[in-house]
Design a protein around this motif. Structure first.
Motif: not given
Length: 249
Positions: A148-169
């Motif tokens: 669920w966090v990955a889904g939210q992060d993806a939505r935030l990246r799209r909103l702020f123009g960060g694309g759909d890059g995967a989470y990178d710890p």
């Protein structure tokens, strides 16, 4: 004032929300700081730089450190003083620390190193640390390995123009200054909060301050609907990874 410093001061407008809703840090994090630094925090002379409302300062003080907060923002400092009236606080930032040379055992940056200019803040940290003292940098990030966090992060990246890059710890660690011998560690932890509190925490992110009220409210309303389906009882289990780096002088 540098560009990074001025961006950091954008949090001034949400100081109250930051104090009320931002997550703190787990006790396990300080256990690792002590291990990597090579000394106990109890009685240690510590400066928490970019202290904000005092989230990191509080856990250091509770561990027994003799801590002073360093914060450039007037509103953040005001909230700090309300929450931690017994802890000393000075106005300043990491690029020009208002502290004596060789006066500290530990300098910490809780969620704030990225607002400094490393060509200035690294020499300043080394100046105020005693020989054998340590510099500790850490960041709370949502754990993108949780679906669920990955889904939210993806939505935030799209909103702020960060694309759909995967989470990178490892992303935080790639921004560390090369001139210091950092040891890296990660600590996973979680907390449970109401859906309202979770959304209020999101609203304190610096990108939302730039987006503006209308865009922020629209995104948060959509996010509320999505998360209500994931957490029907209205309690969100937030999952975090703290990325820690410690260098001994």
């Amino acid at each position: 004032m540098t560009r990074a410093s001025s961006q950091g001061l954008s949090f001034e407008s949400v100081a109250a929300g930051y104090a009320a809703h931002r997550p703190s840090y787990p006790s396990a994090l300080l256990d690792v700081v002590e291990e990597l630094a090579g000394f106990s925090l109890a009685g240690a002379r510590v400066a928490d730089v970019g202290a904000g409302t005092g989230l990191g300062t509080r856990v250091l003080a509770e561990r027994g450190a003799r801590v002073v907060g360093v914060e450039p923002g007037q509103e953040m400092a005001a909230r700090f003083r309300i929450g931690l009236p017994e802890v000393p606080l000075v106005l300043g930032d990491g690029n020009a620390l208002p502290l004596g040379s060789s006066s500290l055992d530990l300098v910490t940056y809780a969620q704030s190193w990225h607002w400094t200019e490393p060509r200035r803040s690294v020499p300043e940290a080394l100046r105020v640390l005693r020989p054998g003292g340590a510099l500790a940098l850490w960041w709370n990030d949502s754990d993108g390995g949780v679906p669920w966090v990955a889904g939210q992060d993806a939505r935030l990246r799209r909103l702020f123009g960060g694309g759909d890059g995967a989470y990178d710890p490892e992303a935080r660690f790639r921004r560390l200054p090369d001139e210091l011998p950092f040891v890296r560690w990660q600590v996973r932890w979680s907390r449970s909060v109401s859906l309202d509190a979770h959304l209020a925490n999101l609203a304190t992110y610096s990108d939302f301050l730039v987006l503006g009220e209308e865009g922020t409210n629209r995104f948060l309303a959509e996010e509320r609907e999505i998360l209500a389906g994931v957490f029907p009882d209205g309690t969100v289990r937030e999952e975090y990874v703290v990325s820690l780096a410690v260098a001994v002088r």
